[in-house]
Design a protein around this motif. Sequence first.
Motif, PDB file in Angstrom:
ATOM      1  N   GLY A   1       0.904  -1.316   0.005  1.00 39.73           N
ATOM      2  CA  GLY A   1       0.045  -0.111  -0.044  1.00 39.73           C
ATOM      3  C   GLY A   1       0.761   1.319   0.100  1.00 39.73           C
ATOM      4  N   THR A   2       1.997   1.023   0.623  1.00 37.25           N
ATOM      5  CA  THR A   2       2.877   2.363   0.964  1.00 37.25           C
ATOM      6  C   THR A   2       3.377   2.514  -0.620  1.00 37.25           C
ATOM      7  OG1 THR A   2       3.121   2.055   2.997  1.00 37.25           O
ATOM      8  CG2 THR A   2       4.798   3.264   1.829  1.00 37.25           C
ATOM      9  N   ALA A   3       3.878   1.650  -1.354  1.00 30.95           N
ATOM     10  CA  ALA A   3       4.485   1.767  -2.457  1.00 30.95           C
ATOM     11  C   ALA A   3       3.478   2.095  -3.602  1.00 30.95           C
ATOM     12  CB  ALA A   3       5.268   0.409  -3.040  1.00 30.95           C
ATOM     13  N   ALA A   4       2.246   1.689  -3.358  1.00 36.50           N
ATOM     14  CA  ALA A   4       0.990   2.140  -4.293  1.00 36.50           C
ATOM     15  C   ALA A   4       0.893   3.607  -4.044  1.00 36.50           C
ATOM     16  CB  ALA A   4      -0.093   1.301  -3.948  1.00 36.50           C
ATOM     17  N   ILE A   5       0.697   4.143  -3.017  1.00 41.56           N
ATOM     18  CA  ILE A   5       0.679   5.599  -2.823  1.00 41.56           C
ATOM     19  C   ILE A   5       1.547   6.369  -3.110  1.00 41.56           C
ATOM     20  CG2 ILE A   5       0.396   7.412  -0.903  1.00 41.56           C
ATOM     21  CD1 ILE A   5      -1.074   5.220   0.739  1.00 41.56           C
ATOM     22  N   PHE A   6       3.035   5.912  -3.090  1.00 43.48           N
ATOM     23  CA  PHE A   6       4.048   6.802  -3.541  1.00 43.48           C
ATOM     24  C   PHE A   6       4.147   6.781  -4.975  1.00 43.48           C
ATOM     25  CE2 PHE A   6       8.631   6.490  -5.096  1.00 43.48           C
ATOM     26  CZ  PHE A   6       8.847   7.802  -4.630  1.00 43.48           C
ATOM     27  N   ALA A   7       3.678   5.631  -5.651  1.00 45.04           N
ATOM     28  CA  ALA A   7       3.702   5.703  -7.162  1.00 45.04           C
ATOM     29  C   ALA A   7       2.742   6.507  -7.600  1.00 45.04           C
ATOM     30  CB  ALA A   7       3.476   4.449  -7.569  1.00 45.04           C
ATOM     31  N   GLY A   8       1.531   6.653  -7.077  1.00 41.90           N
ATOM     32  CA  GLY A   8       0.457   7.370  -7.310  1.00 41.90           C
ATOM     33  C   GLY A   8       0.653   9.105  -7.267  1.00 41.90           C
ATOM     34  N   THR A   9       1.323   9.036  -6.074  1.00 43.44           N
ATOM     35  CA  THR A   9       1.909  10.506  -5.685  1.00 43.44           C
ATOM     36  C   THR A   9       2.835  10.928  -7.115  1.00 43.44           C
ATOM     37  OG1 THR A   9       1.825   9.995  -3.405  1.00 43.44           O
ATOM     38  CG2 THR A   9       3.000  11.888  -4.122  1.00 43.44           C
ATOM     39  N   VAL A  10       3.723  10.182  -7.291  1.00 41.28           N
ATOM     40  CA  VAL A  10       4.834  10.500  -8.173  1.00 41.28           C
ATOM     41  C   VAL A  10       4.031  10.712  -9.542  1.00 41.28           C
ATOM     42  CG1 VAL A  10       6.795   9.749 -10.046  1.00 41.28           C
ATOM     43  CG2 VAL A  10       6.813   9.294  -7.396  1.00 41.28           C
ATOM     44  N   ALA A  11       2.914   9.959  -9.919  1.00 43.80           N
ATOM     45  CA  ALA A  11       2.076  10.087 -11.174  1.00 43.80           C
ATOM     46  C   ALA A  11       1.419  11.469 -10.999  1.00 43.80           C
ATOM     47  CB  ALA A  11       1.145   8.738 -11.343  1.00 43.80           C
ATOM     48  N   LEU A  12       1.034  11.993 -10.040  1.00 40.24           N
ATOM     49  CA  LEU A  12       0.105  13.289  -9.937  1.00 40.24           C
ATOM     50  C   LEU A  12       1.103  14.654  -9.942  1.00 40.24           C
ATOM     51  CD1 LEU A  12      -2.103  12.166  -7.127  1.00 40.24           C
ATOM     52  CD2 LEU A  12      -2.600  12.308  -9.510  1.00 40.24           C
ATOM     53  N   ILE A  13       2.444  14.184 -10.126  1.00 39.06           N
ATOM     54  CA  ILE A  13       3.408  15.332 -10.055  1.00 39.06           C
ATOM     55  C   ILE A  13       3.054  16.218 -10.999  1.00 39.06           C
ATOM     56  CG2 ILE A  13       5.660  16.028 -10.144  1.00 39.06           C
ATOM     57  CD1 ILE A  13       6.678  14.010  -8.240  1.00 39.06           C
ATOM     58  N   PRO A  14       2.950  15.924 -12.321  1.00 36.75           N
ATOM     59  CA  PRO A  14       2.765  16.668 -13.653  1.00 36.75           C
ATOM     60  C   PRO A  14       1.607  17.652 -13.325  1.00 36.75           C
ATOM     61  CG  PRO A  14       3.388  14.627 -14.327  1.00 36.75           C
ATOM     62  CD  PRO A  14       3.003  14.508 -12.733  1.00 36.75           C
ATOM     63  N   PHE A  15       0.615  17.367 -12.594  1.00 38.10           N
ATOM     64  CA  PHE A  15      -0.778  17.891 -12.312  1.00 38.10           C
ATOM     65  C   PHE A  15      -0.334  18.997 -11.344  1.00 38.10           C
ATOM     66  CE2 PHE A  15      -1.869  13.838 -14.028  1.00 38.10           C
ATOM     67  CZ  PHE A  15      -2.631  14.472 -15.127  1.00 38.10           C
ATOM     68  N   VAL A  16       0.539  19.177 -10.805  1.00 36.86           N
ATOM     69  CA  VAL A  16       0.808  20.135  -9.559  1.00 36.86           C
ATOM     70  C   VAL A  16       1.463  21.260 -10.265  1.00 36.86           C
ATOM     71  CG1 VAL A  16       1.986  20.448  -7.478  1.00 36.86           C
ATOM     72  CG2 VAL A  16       1.037  18.108  -7.777  1.00 36.86           C
ATOM     73  N   ASN A  17       0.881  22.504  -9.946  1.00 37.08           N
ATOM     74  CA  ASN A  17       1.495  23.659 -10.250  1.00 37.08           C
ATOM     75  C   ASN A  17       2.896  23.893  -9.850  1.00 37.08           C
ATOM     76  OD1 ASN A  17       1.689  26.332 -11.648  1.00 37.08           O
ATOM     77  ND2 ASN A  17       0.690  27.341  -9.713  1.00 37.08           N
ATOM     78  N   GLN A  18       3.803  23.967 -10.572  1.00 47.11           N
ATOM     79  CA  GLN A  18       5.222  24.019  -9.989  1.00 47.11           C
ATOM     80  C   GLN A  18       5.809  25.641  -9.967  1.00 47.11           C
ATOM     81  OE1 GLN A  18       7.699  21.633 -12.424  1.00 47.11           O
ATOM     82  NE2 GLN A  18       6.479  19.901 -12.562  1.00 47.11           N
ATOM     83  N   GLU A  19       6.068  25.962  -8.881  1.00 45.93           N
ATOM     84  CA  GLU A  19       6.208  27.365  -8.686  1.00 45.93           C
ATOM     85  C   GLU A  19       7.084  27.583  -7.558  1.00 45.93           C
ATOM     86  OE1 GLU A  19       3.709  31.336  -9.194  1.00 45.93           O
ATOM     87  OE2 GLU A  19       3.016  30.119  -7.812  1.00 45.93           O
ATOM     88  N   PHE A  20       8.564  27.840  -7.771  1.00 44.46           N
ATOM     89  CA  PHE A  20       9.127  28.076  -6.511  1.00 44.46           C
ATOM     90  C   PHE A  20       9.235  29.270  -6.057  1.00 44.46           C
ATOM     91  CE2 PHE A  20      13.675  28.507  -4.395  1.00 44.46           C
ATOM     92  CZ  PHE A  20      13.577  27.420  -3.765  1.00 44.46           C
ATOM     93  N   PHE A  21       9.211  30.114  -6.407  1.00 44.19           N
ATOM     94  CA  PHE A  21       8.688  31.685  -5.941  1.00 44.19           C
ATOM     95  C   PHE A  21       7.347  32.136  -6.588  1.00 44.19           C
ATOM     96  CE2 PHE A  21      13.430  31.375  -6.332  1.00 44.19           C
ATOM     97  CZ  PHE A  21      13.805  31.809  -5.004  1.00 44.19           C
ATOM     98  N   PRO A  22       6.526  32.320  -5.453  1.00 44.07           N
ATOM     99  CA  PRO A  22       5.182  32.616  -5.793  1.00 44.07           C
ATOM    100  C   PRO A  22       5.044  34.160  -6.019  1.00 44.07           C
ATOM    101  CG  PRO A  22       5.414  32.384  -3.405  1.00 44.07           C
ATOM    102  CD  PRO A  22       6.757  31.761  -4.163  1.00 44.07           C
TER     103      PRO A  22
END
Length: 660
Positions: free
Chosen positions: A528-549
């Motif tokens: 389950g932990t591995a699955a959650i980690f893989a799902g999190t990695v897969a969702l990274i492209p959908f996260v707004n990437q902004e180091f300085f807001p």
Amino acid sequence: MKGLNLAEWAIRHKQIVYFFIIAIITGGLWSYFHLGRSEDPDFTIRQAVVTAAWPGASAQQITQQVTDSLEKKLQDTKGLDYIKSFTHDGKTVIYVNLKDSVPKEEMQTRWHEIRNLVNDEWGSLPSGVMGPYINDRFDDVYGSIYAVTGDGFSYEEKRKYAENIRRRLTGVEDVQKVELLGVQKQEIYVEMDQNKLASFGMRPSDVFAMLQQQGAMMPAGMIHTDSRNVAIRVEGLLDTVESLKELPIHVGERSFHLGDVASVTQMYADPETSLMYFNGKPAVGIAVSMAPGGNNLVLGKNLEKEIEKEKSELPAGLDIEQVADQPSVVNDSIHEFTKSLLEAIVIVMAASFLSLGFWSGIVLALCIPVVVCASFIYMKWQGIDLHIVSLGTLIVSLGLLVDDAIIVIEMMQVKLEEGMDRLAAAQAAYKGCAKPMLAGTLITAAGFIPVGFAAGQTAEYVGAFFWVIASTLLLSWVASIFVSPVLGYRFIRVKAGEKKSAFADRAYRLFYKAIAWCIRFKKTVIIGTAAIFAGTVALIPFVNQEFFPDSVRPEIILDVNLPSGASIKETKEVMAGIADNLYGDNRVSSFSTYVGDSAPRFILLFDPLAPEDSHGQMILVARDSKVRDSLRDDTLAFIAEQYPDARAHARLITTVPPAE
């Protein structure tokens, strides 16, 4: 640590620990009130500006004969990153950018080299070129800007009052420099009557030679007496319209005055240059910069007192209004930090009282100010001011600095419940927790090492993040092995075999069951932990990437560019139309307009642009950040509809060094 139990030593020498607790709190409070306060951390702007003018030359001529030769010479600059230039009819602006790897200690040497290179090239430039001029003080921040406005007052009258205010403000504590904005120069125009000159047998060049000779300051001698030396000066310099009109001209045996053959008038330079407006009204600006290491809050109060005095002495109809108020922004940041600090303390205390009990919560509450005050002492020692980065770091570290203290207090409480005496409980807590806590602290601090040791503007800007959080965490570890055992020895009261509260007992049972379930079904937990980690990695492209807001400041920076070659009069009309559209808009708090120029660097993260007749800039201050975006979109839509030839761009202030 082997052979020496620091917790035991601290308890046996608790008077020394109490002394240092009082000293740290006292020193921390003193440091807090004496720390410099600014909006942004200092960073080195590795950019110089070289400007030159050649009146009458086309853009192609000045490019080929001025810009290219200067750029080729500037290529020899050590540590050069790149050069960019903007050339228009009659003038050129060259930006010299150095690499981020150039140490800030060597910047003055680099600027001196640039001056030498430009001076070497000066002799080969065409006759009539004005300059080149070099500006290597591109990082002066004018955080407090005022506008002198008044209906019925001329530019010259407003300039005189603004100049008096400027002189007084230069004497205010923490003020480095005061500049005037939007000043219109007055010139005296001599228009000669060709027919009258011809009747006297004269040419205009003859009159110009007389004017030049009469306007020169020549020494007339010195009278030496027994007590002092008295200089002899010739009166009659050409400094007024009347003196020019009365200038005697002799032709043979005939004499007449300049006013007999020419019209002499005094008026503002035409075309106008670098206009400033505040809320649509013509203004003369007063820009104030703070001295390095100054306190923005103190500066703001001192400026406010001085401006109030000046307002009382101004004539009716003349006003002084504030355009930019960085001290109030800094004050809001300090207030936000204080609010966040209190909220964090309340949350931590509530959780501690519920889980650890009353007396253990008291011990934790006493440890927090010790660590925070020690951090202020470190910041004062290292010269780290209170600004957006250091304050944000302190807020982030608040959730971490109590971890070590909680571990020690909880361990002591467990050992006391097992029947140990208070000294033995403190010794056991140190033996079992000191090394793991130190390792965890160092690992957490090590995660920010790239931020603290990287090179460049951005690293300089956020560098305080690593040093503040690392020092705070290490100080919290030191407090956990010295302060927490002493305070726990003094306050924690637990009887052997004493039952926990109903809430703590229920929470403990649920936690125990959860751990037992995870151990029993370990394969399921791992998968389950591995699955959650893989799902999190897969969702990274959908996260707004902004180091300085974007900053939360309400300002909108609006740049309007007309087609190349547009006159300043046309730019003035366009900016006036935009200003008319903003009147009565409840979303607007105030706005300042700069025609043919840009606003001064009112915050360190703002890059002023080179003066250009076809460029106008407006700084819109929204009522709050909620209506900021809608105001920006509506203003851009209005410009696109009403002025299709204008190219408009609106941006917000970012929390990062400026970049294109």
